[in-house]
Write a protein that holds these residues in place. Structure first.
Motif, PDB file in Angstrom:
ATOM      1  N   GLU A  98      24.280  50.068  17.238  1.00 12.46           N
ATOM      2  CA  GLU A  98      25.396  49.182  17.596  1.00 12.46           C
ATOM      3  C   GLU A  98      25.198  48.662  19.020  1.00 12.46           C
ATOM      4  O   GLU A  98      24.761  49.397  19.906  1.00 12.46           O
ATOM      5  CB  GLU A  98      26.710  49.958  17.524  1.00 12.46           C
ATOM      6  N   THR A  99      25.526  47.399  19.224  1.00 13.67           N
ATOM      7  CA  THR A  99      25.408  46.813  20.557  1.00 13.67           C
ATOM      8  C   THR A  99      26.774  46.751  21.232  1.00 13.67           C
ATOM      9  O   THR A  99      27.800  46.562  20.582  1.00 13.67           O
ATOM     10  CB  THR A  99      24.806  45.399  20.497  1.00 13.67           C
ATOM     11  N   VAL A 100      26.749  46.916  22.538  1.00 16.17           N
ATOM     12  CA  VAL A 100      27.956  46.849  23.357  1.00 16.17           C
ATOM     13  C   VAL A 100      27.705  45.846  24.480  1.00 16.17           C
ATOM     14  O   VAL A 100      26.663  45.893  25.138  1.00 16.17           O
ATOM     15  CB  VAL A 100      28.309  48.231  23.953  1.00 16.17           C
ATOM     16  N   ASP A 101      28.640  44.946  24.694  1.00 23.56           N
ATOM     17  CA  ASP A 101      28.544  44.009  25.808  1.00 23.56           C
ATOM     18  C   ASP A 101      29.123  44.657  27.057  1.00 23.56           C
ATOM     19  O   ASP A 101      30.330  44.856  27.162  1.00 23.56           O
ATOM     20  CB  ASP A 101      29.283  42.711  25.493  1.00 23.56           C
ATOM     21  N   ALA A 102      28.237  44.987  27.996  1.00 26.16           N
ATOM     22  CA  ALA A 102      28.675  45.666  29.214  1.00 26.16           C
ATOM     23  C   ALA A 102      29.284  44.714  30.229  1.00 26.16           C
ATOM     24  O   ALA A 102      30.163  45.104  31.000  1.00 26.16           O
ATOM     25  CB  ALA A 102      27.482  46.396  29.839  1.00 26.16           C
ATOM     26  N   TRP A 103      28.808  43.479  30.229  1.00 26.26           N
ATOM     27  CA  TRP A 103      29.246  42.525  31.259  1.00 26.26           C
ATOM     28  C   TRP A 103      29.017  41.117  30.750  1.00 26.26           C
ATOM     29  O   TRP A 103      27.989  40.830  30.134  1.00 26.26           O
ATOM     30  CB  TRP A 103      28.464  42.767  32.550  1.00 26.26           C
ATOM     31  N   HIS A 104      29.979  40.233  31.005  1.00 26.74           N
ATOM     32  CA  HIS A 104      29.844  38.814  30.682  1.00 26.74           C
ATOM     33  C   HIS A 104      29.827  38.008  31.972  1.00 26.74           C
ATOM     34  O   HIS A 104      30.558  38.319  32.916  1.00 26.74           O
ATOM     35  CB  HIS A 104      31.010  38.335  29.811  1.00 26.74           C
ATOM     36  N   LYS A 105      29.043  36.979  31.987  1.00 28.58           N
ATOM     37  CA  LYS A 105      29.021  36.094  33.152  1.00 28.58           C
ATOM     38  C   LYS A 105      30.353  35.356  33.268  1.00 28.58           C
ATOM     39  O   LYS A 105      31.003  35.065  32.260  1.00 28.58           O
ATOM     40  CB  LYS A 105      27.876  35.082  33.038  1.00 28.58           C
ATOM     41  N   PRO A 106      30.811  35.059  34.485  1.00 29.52           N
ATOM     42  CA  PRO A 106      31.989  34.214  34.652  1.00 29.52           C
ATOM     43  C   PRO A 106      31.665  32.768  34.279  1.00 29.52           C
ATOM     44  O   PRO A 106      30.502  32.391  34.140  1.00 29.52           O
ATOM     45  CB  PRO A 106      32.315  34.355  36.144  1.00 29.52           C
ATOM     46  N   ASP A 107      32.700  31.958  34.134  1.00 26.42           N
ATOM     47  CA  ASP A 107      32.503  30.559  33.743  1.00 26.42           C
ATOM     48  C   ASP A 107      31.912  29.723  34.868  1.00 26.42           C
ATOM     49  O   ASP A 107      31.191  28.748  34.617  1.00 26.42           O
ATOM     50  CB  ASP A 107      33.824  29.943  33.287  1.00 26.42           C
ATOM     51  N   THR A 108      32.239  30.073  36.095  1.00 25.80           N
ATOM     52  CA  THR A 108      31.730  29.326  37.246  1.00 25.80           C
ATOM     53  C   THR A 108      31.388  30.296  38.363  1.00 25.80           C
ATOM     54  O   THR A 108      31.745  31.476  38.307  1.00 25.80           O
ATOM     55  CB  THR A 108      32.774  28.315  37.774  1.00 25.80           C
ATOM     56  N   GLY A 109      30.704  29.788  39.383  1.00 25.70           N
ATOM     57  CA  GLY A 109      30.405  30.616  40.541  1.00 25.70           C
ATOM     58  C   GLY A 109      28.923  30.859  40.724  1.00 25.70           C
ATOM     59  O   GLY A 109      28.082  30.325  39.994  1.00 25.70           O
ATOM     60  N   PRO A 110      28.561  31.707  41.684  1.00 31.58           N
ATOM     61  CA  PRO A 110      27.151  31.888  42.062  1.00 31.58           C
ATOM     62  C   PRO A 110      26.315  32.666  41.054  1.00 31.58           C
ATOM     63  O   PRO A 110      25.088  32.665  41.153  1.00 31.58           O
ATOM     64  CB  PRO A 110      27.241  32.631  43.397  1.00 31.58           C
ATOM     65  N   TYR A 111      26.941  33.346  40.086  1.00 30.96           N
ATOM     66  CA  TYR A 111      26.177  34.122  39.100  1.00 30.96           C
ATOM     67  C   TYR A 111      26.712  33.847  37.689  1.00 30.96           C
ATOM     68  O   TYR A 111      26.889  34.758  36.890  1.00 30.96           O
ATOM     69  CB  TYR A 111      26.203  35.618  39.418  1.00 30.96           C
ATOM     70  N   SER A 112      26.909  32.569  37.386  1.00 30.29           N
ATOM     71  CA  SER A 112      27.555  32.191  36.135  1.00 30.29           C
ATOM     72  C   SER A 112      26.639  31.474  35.149  1.00 30.29           C
ATOM     73  O   SER A 112      27.109  30.919  34.151  1.00 30.29           O
ATOM     74  CB  SER A 112      28.762  31.303  36.432  1.00 30.29           C
ATOM     75  N   GLU A 113      25.322  31.473  35.409  1.00 29.56           N
ATOM     76  CA  GLU A 113      24.378  30.851  34.487  1.00 29.56           C
ATOM     77  C   GLU A 113      23.138  31.741  34.335  1.00 29.56           C
ATOM     78  O   GLU A 113      22.761  32.468  35.254  1.00 29.56           O
ATOM     79  CB  GLU A 113      23.919  29.480  35.015  1.00 29.56           C
ATOM     80  N   LEU A 114      22.525  31.668  33.158  1.00 30.92           N
ATOM     81  CA  LEU A 114      21.181  32.212  32.928  1.00 30.92           C
ATOM     82  C   LEU A 114      21.020  33.657  33.402  1.00 30.92           C
ATOM     83  O   LEU A 114      20.262  33.963  34.315  1.00 30.92           O
ATOM     84  CB  LEU A 114      20.132  31.322  33.604  1.00 30.92           C
ATOM     85  N   VAL A 115      21.724  34.553  32.749  1.00 29.20           N
ATOM     86  CA  VAL A 115      21.601  35.982  33.040  1.00 29.20           C
ATOM     87  C   VAL A 115      20.272  36.466  32.449  1.00 29.20           C
ATOM     88  O   VAL A 115      20.074  36.477  31.236  1.00 29.20           O
ATOM     89  CB  VAL A 115      22.782  36.758  32.439  1.00 29.20           C
ATOM     90  N   TRP A 116      19.376  36.866  33.343  1.00 27.48           N
ATOM     91  CA  TRP A 116      18.001  37.178  32.936  1.00 27.48           C
ATOM     92  C   TRP A 116      17.633  38.628  33.209  1.00 27.48           C
ATOM     93  O   TRP A 116      18.046  39.225  34.210  1.00 27.48           O
ATOM     94  CB  TRP A 116      17.012  36.315  33.729  1.00 27.48           C
ATOM     95  N   ALA A 117      16.823  39.172  32.303  1.00 21.70           N
ATOM     96  CA  ALA A 117      16.033  40.396  32.502  1.00 21.70           C
ATOM     97  C   ALA A 117      16.809  41.581  33.070  1.00 21.70           C
ATOM     98  O   ALA A 117      16.437  42.143  34.104  1.00 21.70           O
ATOM     99  CB  ALA A 117      14.835  40.097  33.401  1.00 21.70           C
ATOM    100  N   PRO A 118      17.891  42.008  32.413  1.00 21.89           N
ATOM    101  CA  PRO A 118      18.581  43.208  32.895  1.00 21.89           C
ATOM    102  C   PRO A 118      17.740  44.461  32.685  1.00 21.89           C
ATOM    103  O   PRO A 118      16.942  44.548  31.749  1.00 21.89           O
ATOM    104  CB  PRO A 118      19.846  43.242  32.024  1.00 21.89           C
TER     105      PRO A 118
END
Length: 324
Positions: free
Chosen positions: A60-80
């Protein structure tokens, strides 16, 4: 590939998990394997766990964190990557500013989140902010390792004074989300196989074994040119001294045209269920006819295979298509 008497048998690999790039598997002392990777939408950090590596495929997968809609870390979440450092869980990842802030999406910086629960799929994840390298340029692909009681941060970053997209840097940490010293560059893209399509050294992963510290990394464009290199140092050497490290002149893992496994890279290392066998974790594609930008293609799949060793205690990566 192995031999049984006079008969040679080939075991072709298939993906463990499809459409998961930049895979990271961590085996914890609780007996569980923890898995995270880039998801095709690049919009969240996804975790799963299982008591076996094979079990991760259906866990089962769990979403630990979602990016915000805007701001400095709100696009292209890479390589956790998920690590257990100094009594808590941390996920290190890269993310880019929203289009409202930067027109060029590839302006990633590095960030960390923390969870103090025994099981990181439970409890709350706390956003710890940016892991500031002191260099305000594109950076990504952070990993950590502890050596002789010191926690180190290892990552890829662009230096505007050096040709190319990213080099590999190392620094000690004062906390699991803060650096304690100036970064030192360990390697830059310079060899022919590192500069095909893009000049890149990225995706470092650390393995400590046989009296050495090994750092694997990935290079070139993320299509079939993507390949893996290797650095190594003696375990008693100063890891902050670039002169301590030897760089392989040739890639250690690259496209296997014979069996149709392309662009292997961005690996991690874990241990098998026996606690002894080192397992190589990496992504690769099963075709080359990519439409559009390879970064947006979802079909980089997670593969896992045992790592072999030669008589000198050096790792033998083999082919990305075979258990050999």
């Amino acid at each position: 590939m192995y031999k049984s008497g006079d008969t040679q048998v080939t075991t072709l690999l298939t993906p463990l998990i499809e459409q998961r790039a930049d895979p990271f598997i961590y085996k914890h002392t609780d007996g569980y394997y923890y898995f995270t990777a880039s998801v095709p939408a690049y919009d969240r950090i996804e975790l799963r766990r299982a008591t076996t590596i094979a079990g991760l495929a259906t866990a089962e997968t769990v979403d630990a964190w979602h990016k915000p809609d805007t701001g400095p870390y709100s696009e292209l979440v890479w390589a956790p990557e998920i690590h257990f450092n100094q009594g808590a869980w941390y996920v290190y990842f890269a993310a880019a500013p929203s289009r409202e802030i930067k027109f060029n999406l590839f302006q990633h910086r590095m960030y960390a989140i923390r969870n103090t629960s025994a099981n990181p799929l439970d409890g709350e994840w706390e956003f710890m902010g940016q892991v500031d390298s002191g260099i305000d340029t594109f950076c990504l692909d952070a990993t950590t390792f502890t050596h002789k009681g010191v926690l180190y941060y290892l990552w890829a970053q662009k230096d505007n004074a050096i040709e190319g997209n990213s080099n590999l840097y190392i620094a000690p940490m004062s906390t699991p989300w803060q650096l304690a010293g100036e970064p030192v560059m360990l390697t830059k893209p310079e060899l022919d196989w590192e500069i095909r399509g893009f000049w890149v050294n990225e995706g470092p992963s650390v393995l400590q074994k046989n009296g050495r510290i090994f750092i694997s990394y990935s290079a070139s464009a993320t299509d079939e040119n993507y390949a893996m290199g290797l650095l190594w140092a003696d375990e008693d050497a100063d890891v902050m001294d670039p002169a301590s490290w030897t760089k392989s002149p040739q890639p250690v893992l690259q496209t296997c045209y014979e069996h149709g496994i392309y662009g292997p890279g961005h690996n991690s290392f874990t241990y098998g269920e026996d606690g002894e066998t080192v397992m190589l974790v990496y992504h690769a594609r099963t075709y080359t006819e990519i439409e559009g930008d390879p970064l947006w293609n979802p079909d980089r799949h997670t593969f896992v295979k045992p790592l072999k060793w030669d008589d000198q205690g050096m790792p033998v990566f083999g082919k990305p298509s075979l258990i050999d």
